[in-house]
Write a protein that holds these residues in place. Structure first.
Motif, PDB file in Angstrom:
ATOM      1  N   VAL A  45     -20.504 -42.451 -37.861  1.00  0.00           N
ATOM      2  CA  VAL A  45     -21.153 -41.561 -36.891  1.00  0.00           C
ATOM      3  C   VAL A  45     -22.583 -41.274 -37.339  1.00  0.00           C
ATOM      4  O   VAL A  45     -23.523 -41.323 -36.548  1.00  0.00           O
ATOM      5  CB  VAL A  45     -20.352 -40.247 -36.733  1.00  0.00           C
ATOM      6  N   GLU A  46     -22.764 -40.983 -38.622  1.00  0.00           N
ATOM      7  CA  GLU A  46     -24.102 -40.698 -39.155  1.00  0.00           C
ATOM      8  C   GLU A  46     -25.033 -41.902 -39.017  1.00  0.00           C
ATOM      9  O   GLU A  46     -26.244 -41.744 -38.934  1.00  0.00           O
ATOM     10  CB  GLU A  46     -24.021 -40.284 -40.627  1.00  0.00           C
ATOM     11  N   LEU A  47     -24.462 -43.090 -39.002  1.00  0.00           N
ATOM     12  CA  LEU A  47     -25.257 -44.318 -38.901  1.00  0.00           C
ATOM     13  C   LEU A  47     -25.430 -44.790 -37.463  1.00  0.00           C
ATOM     14  O   LEU A  47     -25.950 -45.872 -37.221  1.00  0.00           O
ATOM     15  CB  LEU A  47     -24.600 -45.421 -39.744  1.00  0.00           C
ATOM     16  N   GLY A  48     -24.977 -43.987 -36.511  1.00  0.00           N
ATOM     17  CA  GLY A  48     -25.206 -44.298 -35.112  1.00  0.00           C
ATOM     18  C   GLY A  48     -24.117 -45.100 -34.427  1.00  0.00           C
ATOM     19  O   GLY A  48     -24.302 -45.572 -33.310  1.00  0.00           O
ATOM     20  N   PHE A  49     -22.968 -45.256 -35.070  1.00  0.00           N
ATOM     21  CA  PHE A  49     -21.857 -45.969 -34.451  1.00  0.00           C
ATOM     22  C   PHE A  49     -21.067 -45.040 -33.539  1.00  0.00           C
ATOM     23  O   PHE A  49     -20.931 -43.845 -33.824  1.00  0.00           O
ATOM     24  CB  PHE A  49     -20.890 -46.506 -35.509  1.00  0.00           C
ATOM     25  N   ARG A  50     -20.513 -45.593 -32.477  1.00  0.00           N
ATOM     26  CA  ARG A  50     -19.510 -44.897 -31.664  1.00  0.00           C
ATOM     27  C   ARG A  50     -18.178 -45.144 -32.371  1.00  0.00           C
ATOM     28  O   ARG A  50     -17.736 -46.291 -32.495  1.00  0.00           O
ATOM     29  CB  ARG A  50     -19.490 -45.486 -30.256  1.00  0.00           C
ATOM     30  N   PRO A  51     -17.509 -44.098 -32.881  1.00  0.00           N
ATOM     31  CA  PRO A  51     -16.310 -44.295 -33.698  1.00  0.00           C
ATOM     32  C   PRO A  51     -15.025 -44.388 -32.878  1.00  0.00           C
ATOM     33  O   PRO A  51     -14.775 -43.572 -31.996  1.00  0.00           O
ATOM     34  CB  PRO A  51     -16.289 -43.044 -34.568  1.00  0.00           C
ATOM     35  N   ILE A  52     -14.231 -45.400 -33.199  1.00  0.00           N
ATOM     36  CA  ILE A  52     -12.916 -45.565 -32.571  1.00  0.00           C
ATOM     37  C   ILE A  52     -11.889 -45.820 -33.668  1.00  0.00           C
ATOM     38  O   ILE A  52     -12.105 -46.655 -34.544  1.00  0.00           O
ATOM     39  CB  ILE A  52     -12.901 -46.745 -31.576  1.00  0.00           C
ATOM     40  N   LEU A  53     -10.788 -45.108 -33.594  1.00  0.00           N
ATOM     41  CA  LEU A  53      -9.646 -45.386 -34.463  1.00  0.00           C
ATOM     42  C   LEU A  53      -8.612 -46.107 -33.614  1.00  0.00           C
ATOM     43  O   LEU A  53      -8.149 -45.572 -32.612  1.00  0.00           O
ATOM     44  CB  LEU A  53      -9.052 -44.087 -35.031  1.00  0.00           C
ATOM     45  N   LEU A  54      -8.267 -47.327 -34.008  1.00  0.00           N
ATOM     46  CA  LEU A  54      -7.222 -48.104 -33.339  1.00  0.00           C
ATOM     47  C   LEU A  54      -5.964 -47.971 -34.185  1.00  0.00           C
ATOM     48  O   LEU A  54      -5.852 -48.565 -35.252  1.00  0.00           O
ATOM     49  CB  LEU A  54      -7.654 -49.567 -33.197  1.00  0.00           C
ATOM     50  N   GLU A  55      -5.069 -47.117 -33.742  1.00  0.00           N
ATOM     51  CA  GLU A  55      -3.811 -46.863 -34.452  1.00  0.00           C
ATOM     52  C   GLU A  55      -2.664 -47.060 -33.476  1.00  0.00           C
ATOM     53  O   GLU A  55      -2.445 -46.231 -32.592  1.00  0.00           O
ATOM     54  CB  GLU A  55      -3.808 -45.439 -35.017  1.00  0.00           C
ATOM     55  N   PRO A  56      -1.928 -48.190 -33.617  1.00  0.00           N
ATOM     56  CA  PRO A  56      -0.867 -48.483 -32.653  1.00  0.00           C
ATOM     57  C   PRO A  56       0.356 -47.577 -32.757  1.00  0.00           C
ATOM     58  O   PRO A  56       1.106 -47.459 -31.802  1.00  0.00           O
ATOM     59  CB  PRO A  56      -0.504 -49.930 -32.973  1.00  0.00           C
ATOM     60  N   ASP A  57       0.542 -46.922 -33.882  1.00  0.00           N
ATOM     61  CA  ASP A  57       1.728 -46.102 -34.089  1.00  0.00           C
ATOM     62  C   ASP A  57       1.452 -44.672 -33.620  1.00  0.00           C
ATOM     63  O   ASP A  57       0.699 -43.933 -34.253  1.00  0.00           O
ATOM     64  CB  ASP A  57       2.105 -46.106 -35.574  1.00  0.00           C
ATOM     65  N   PRO A  58       2.080 -44.253 -32.500  1.00  0.00           N
ATOM     66  CA  PRO A  58       1.818 -42.901 -31.985  1.00  0.00           C
ATOM     67  C   PRO A  58       2.312 -41.797 -32.920  1.00  0.00           C
ATOM     68  O   PRO A  58       1.922 -40.643 -32.767  1.00  0.00           O
ATOM     69  CB  PRO A  58       2.558 -42.869 -30.645  1.00  0.00           C
ATOM     70  N   ASP A  59       3.152 -42.143 -33.903  1.00  0.00           N
ATOM     71  CA  ASP A  59       3.648 -41.138 -34.836  1.00  0.00           C
ATOM     72  C   ASP A  59       2.679 -40.901 -35.996  1.00  0.00           C
ATOM     73  O   ASP A  59       2.875 -39.987 -36.788  1.00  0.00           O
ATOM     74  CB  ASP A  59       5.018 -41.546 -35.390  1.00  0.00           C
ATOM     75  N   ARG A  60       1.669 -41.753 -36.099  1.00  0.00           N
ATOM     76  CA  ARG A  60       0.686 -41.559 -37.163  1.00  0.00           C
ATOM     77  C   ARG A  60      -0.465 -40.736 -36.611  1.00  0.00           C
ATOM     78  O   ARG A  60      -0.979 -40.999 -35.537  1.00  0.00           O
ATOM     79  CB  ARG A  60       0.168 -42.893 -37.685  1.00  0.00           C
ATOM     80  N   GLY A  61      -0.887 -39.769 -37.359  1.00  0.00           N
ATOM     81  CA  GLY A  61      -1.956 -38.886 -36.913  1.00  0.00           C
ATOM     82  C   GLY A  61      -3.332 -39.468 -37.184  1.00  0.00           C
ATOM     83  O   GLY A  61      -3.504 -40.677 -37.362  1.00  0.00           O
ATOM     84  N   LEU A  62      -4.297 -38.582 -37.243  1.00  0.00           N
ATOM     85  CA  LEU A  62      -5.689 -38.965 -37.464  1.00  0.00           C
ATOM     86  C   LEU A  62      -6.032 -39.063 -38.942  1.00  0.00           C
ATOM     87  O   LEU A  62      -7.194 -39.270 -39.277  1.00  0.00           O
ATOM     88  CB  LEU A  62      -6.617 -37.918 -36.838  1.00  0.00           C
ATOM     89  N   GLY A  63      -5.055 -38.907 -39.819  1.00  0.00           N
ATOM     90  CA  GLY A  63      -5.387 -38.877 -41.236  1.00  0.00           C
ATOM     91  C   GLY A  63      -6.193 -37.620 -41.508  1.00  0.00           C
ATOM     92  O   GLY A  63      -5.832 -36.538 -41.083  1.00  0.00           O
ATOM     93  N   GLY A  64      -7.331 -37.753 -42.164  1.00  0.00           N
ATOM     94  CA  GLY A  64      -8.164 -36.603 -42.489  1.00  0.00           C
ATOM     95  C   GLY A  64      -9.245 -36.316 -41.466  1.00  0.00           C
ATOM     96  O   GLY A  64     -10.100 -35.473 -41.703  1.00  0.00           O
ATOM     97  N   LEU A  65      -9.236 -37.012 -40.338  1.00  0.00           N
ATOM     98  CA  LEU A  65     -10.285 -36.823 -39.330  1.00  0.00           C
ATOM     99  C   LEU A  65      -9.980 -35.611 -38.459  1.00  0.00           C
ATOM    100  O   LEU A  65      -8.845 -35.417 -38.039  1.00  0.00           O
ATOM    101  CB  LEU A  65     -10.402 -38.067 -38.446  1.00  0.00           C
ATOM    102  N   PRO A  66     -10.989 -34.812 -38.167  1.00  0.00           N
ATOM    103  CA  PRO A  66     -10.752 -33.675 -37.274  1.00  0.00           C
ATOM    104  C   PRO A  66     -10.460 -34.138 -35.848  1.00  0.00           C
ATOM    105  O   PRO A  66     -11.037 -35.119 -35.382  1.00  0.00           O
ATOM    106  CB  PRO A  66     -12.057 -32.879 -37.332  1.00  0.00           C
TER     107      PRO A  66
END
Length: 177
Positions: A45-66
């Motif tokens: 994000v700081e480097l200007g990227f649009r961030p996407i998390l591709l996580e196929p498992d709906p039971d897995r959360g965002l990890g440490g991301l808000p």
């Protein structure tokens, strides 16, 4: 010896004397929620990227991301365009083959998977078993990032992002000119 910021646009930008050059829209896709994905997307994000998390498992959360800090998708589908740099952050997940097959079918600019270069990555067998041709499998970069001796998830993310920026800018990375 003094020098003028007018002579070096990068120097002027670094000193806050000039806006950074406009770059094309960029998308960073971290595949699988993991500590490395957390850092990749935060720094991205700081480097200007649009961030996407591709996580196929709906039971897995965002990890440490808000919550709300990144777009979360369950499949590659129409979420990836020609600006997308895709980084698979866990080479132990069973979904590697189908995810990479789908990503390879799309227009992603760059695709890579973390892992040691000392042995063949598990993605090769997984993609071969799914009938993906060898020339397509070869589009998946491994290892990824600059070789800076990364040992922590944050260092791996920095090395990976530095490598992506170098690749996007047609540079070799490292200290070579």
């Amino acid at each position: 010896m003094s020098h003028s910021h007018d002579e070096d646009p990068a120097c002027a930008a670094a000193h806050g004397d000039a806006p950074p050059e406009e770059t094309e829209r960029r998308t960073l896709v971290a595949v699988f929620a993991s500590p490395v994905a957390d850092h990749l997307l935060r720094f991205g994000v700081e480097l200007g990227f649009r961030p996407i998390l591709l996580e196929p498992d709906p039971d897995r959360g965002l990890g440490g991301l808000p919550a709300g800090s990144v777009e979360v998708v369950r499949e590659a589908g129409g979420h990836l365009d020609g600006t997308a740099d895709v980084v698979v952050t866990d080479h132990h997940r069973a979904e590697i083959g189908p995810i990479l097959r789908d990503v390879l079918r799309g227009p992603a600019r760059w695709i890579g998977i973390m892992g040691s270069p000392r042995h063949e990555g598990p993605h090769v067998r997984a993609l071969t078993e799914l009938g993906v041709p060898p020339e397509e499998i070869a589009r998946v970069h491994r290892p990824i990032g600059l070789n800076i001796g990364s040992r922590t998830p944050a260092e791996i993310a920095v090395a990976t992002l530095a490598g992506l920026i170098a690749d996007r800018n047609g540079r070799p990375g490292g200290f070579a000119h």
